[in-house]
Write an enzyme that holds these catalytic residues in place. Structure first.
Site, short mmCIF file in Angstrom:
data_model
loop_
_atom_site.label_atom_id
_atom_site.label_comp_id
_atom_site.label_asym_id
_atom_site.label_seq_id
_atom_site.Cartn_x
_atom_site.Cartn_y
_atom_site.Cartn_z
N SER A 51 0.83 -1.20 0.00
CA SER A 51 0.00 0.00 0.00
C SER A 51 0.86 1.26 0.00
O SER A 51 0.55 2.24 -0.70
CB SER A 51 -0.92 -0.01 1.23
OG SER A 51 -1.65 1.20 1.32
N GLY A 97 2.03 5.84 -0.76
CA GLY A 97 2.87 6.56 0.19
C GLY A 97 2.38 6.36 1.62
O GLY A 97 1.41 5.63 1.87
N GLY A 110 3.77 4.38 15.68
CA GLY A 110 3.82 4.14 14.24
C GLY A 110 4.91 3.19 13.80
O GLY A 110 5.35 3.24 12.65
N GLU A 111 5.34 2.28 14.70
CA GLU A 111 6.43 1.38 14.33
C GLU A 111 6.05 0.48 13.15
O GLU A 111 6.88 0.15 12.31
CB GLU A 111 6.85 0.51 15.52
CG GLU A 111 8.02 -0.40 15.19
CD GLU A 111 8.64 -1.07 16.41
OE1 GLU A 111 9.38 -2.04 16.23
OE2 GLU A 111 8.37 -0.62 17.55
N ARG A 112 4.79 0.07 13.07
CA ARG A 112 4.36 -0.78 11.96
C ARG A 112 4.53 -0.05 10.62
O ARG A 112 5.00 -0.63 9.64
CB ARG A 112 2.91 -1.20 12.17
CG ARG A 112 2.35 -2.13 11.11
CD ARG A 112 1.00 -2.69 11.57
NE ARG A 112 0.27 -3.28 10.48
CZ ARG A 112 -0.61 -2.63 9.73
NH1 ARG A 112 -0.87 -1.35 9.99
NH2 ARG A 112 -1.25 -3.23 8.74
N ARG A 113 4.15 1.23 10.58
CA ARG A 113 4.31 2.01 9.36
C ARG A 113 5.79 2.20 9.02
O ARG A 113 6.19 2.16 7.85
CB ARG A 113 3.65 3.39 9.54
CG ARG A 113 2.16 3.41 9.26
CD ARG A 113 1.50 4.64 9.86
NE ARG A 113 1.17 4.43 11.26
CZ ARG A 113 0.95 5.41 12.13
NH1 ARG A 113 1.06 6.66 11.75
NH2 ARG A 113 0.63 5.13 13.36
N ASN A 160 -1.68 1.96 20.96
CA ASN A 160 -1.86 0.56 20.61
C ASN A 160 -3.13 -0.04 21.20
O ASN A 160 -3.82 -0.84 20.57
CB ASN A 160 -0.64 -0.25 21.05
CG ASN A 160 0.53 -0.09 20.11
OD1 ASN A 160 0.50 -0.55 18.98
ND2 ASN A 160 1.58 0.58 20.57
N ARG A 181 -6.15 1.12 19.27
CA ARG A 181 -6.22 0.49 17.95
C ARG A 181 -6.33 -1.03 18.06
O ARG A 181 -6.37 -1.71 17.05
CB ARG A 181 -4.96 0.84 17.15
CG ARG A 181 -4.87 2.29 16.75
CD ARG A 181 -3.48 2.63 16.25
NE ARG A 181 -3.11 1.86 15.08
CZ ARG A 181 -3.31 2.23 13.83
NH1 ARG A 181 -3.93 3.38 13.58
NH2 ARG A 181 -2.93 1.49 12.82
N ALA A 182 -6.36 -1.57 19.30
CA ALA A 182 -6.42 -3.02 19.54
C ALA A 182 -5.25 -3.73 18.88
O ALA A 182 -5.39 -4.86 18.39
CB ALA A 182 -7.75 -3.58 19.03
#
Length: 293
Positions: A65, A70, A92-95, A127, A130-131
């Site tokens: 994605s 972006g 935002g570690e996942r991003r 977190n 956002r579950a």
């Protein structure tokens, strides 16, 4: 109870610290824009981030994605301790991980100059809202605030917007053996199952039985209660209602539509049974006729 006003202030002022960045786009009151773009190699993960599990499939999907659209939501960072040219992740570690996979050299960020305590609070709250945390990660995050920043359970409940009983029950999961905690982390065992195991004599064996036999939370609660009262656990297990999955319910409906009668399917690891209920001899004759044809 700890009356430190800074702890209460964060609970009310979280949006001011991290903005509206983690709401879905359609729910935001105002657009969120990055304050700057930072080279990805100048950003390091927060070692205190309670989230430790990142599903490979989810990261791959997000990376694709990001390649196409972006980074829609900027990550939140703070100046890295003892290194003013670098930054440490807050949220935002996942991003950030997916952006690296996507081959980005820089990433949009929002900069917040906060201390360790507030950075940890933000990471936990983001977190939890956002579950994104499993129950063990959530409990470890709470424990960090208790151990390192002198929080009480009441403080935590107020800051994260959860009930005091939720905080207490989540922290109790850390009393379980590491093997049981791993099953929770992997998603094989729910927090509801795990809470019933805390008072049992052999939680590891019961956890393995839950996974093997697919026991429901009600069945495990009944077993825990029977053990506490010195009753026969097998009798309690049979007495507890079995929660059927969607596929079983759909098959029951299909057979009920075909036969015109109530059908119950009770499936176990090895086989099971199908029950067709009739209320008259005429209905029994109809069942026999349909089976024969």
């Amino acid at each position: 109870m700890n009356d430190d006003p800074s702890k209460k202030r964060l609970g009310r002022g979280l949006a001011a610290l991290i903005g509206d960045i983690d709401r879905p786009v359609e729910e935001r009151k105002t657009p969120v824009s990055a304050e700057r773009n930072v080279p990805i190699e100048f950003i390091t993960r927060n070692p205190r981030n309670p989230r430790r599990m990142f599903a490979e499939e989810d990261l791959a999907d997000l990376a694709q994605s990001i390649r196409e659209h972006g980074v829609v939501q900027p990550i939140v960072v703070r100046p890295a301790p003892n290194n003013p040219e670098h930054y440490e992740l807050i949220a935002g570690e996942r991003r950030w991980r997916a952006s690296q996979r996507a081959g980005l050299t820089s990433i949009p960020v929002i900069l917040r100059d906060v201390d360790d305590r507030i950075a940890l609070e933000i990471a936990i709250i983001e977190n939890v809202q956002r579950a994104d945390l499993n129950s063990i990660e959530e409990a470890l995050g709470y424990q960090q605030l208790i151990d390192n920043h002198e929080y009480t359970q009441a403080d935590l409940a107020q800051v994260i917007g959860k009930s005091r009983s939720h905080v207490a029950n989540t922290l109790r999961l850390l009393k379980l053996p590491s093997g049981v905690q791993s099953l929770i982390t992997d998603g094989a065992l729910s927090a509801g199952h795990a809470r019933s195991l805390i008072t049992m004599e052999n939680p590891v064996a019961m956890a393995e039985k839950i996974v093997k036999d697919g026991l429901s939370v009600r069945q495990v609660e009944a077993l825990a209660q029977a053990e506490a009262q010195g009753e026969n656990p097998r009798k309690a297990e049979k007495a507890a209602p079995v929660e059927k999955d969607a596929d079983t319910k759909a098959l029951e409906k299909l057979l009920s539509d075909v036969t015109g009668m109530k059908v119950d399917i009770n499936h176990r690891e090895r086989g099971g049974e199908v029950r067709i209920r009739y209320s008259s001899l005429e209905q029994l004759d109809e069942i026999c006729r349909r089976l024969q044809s």
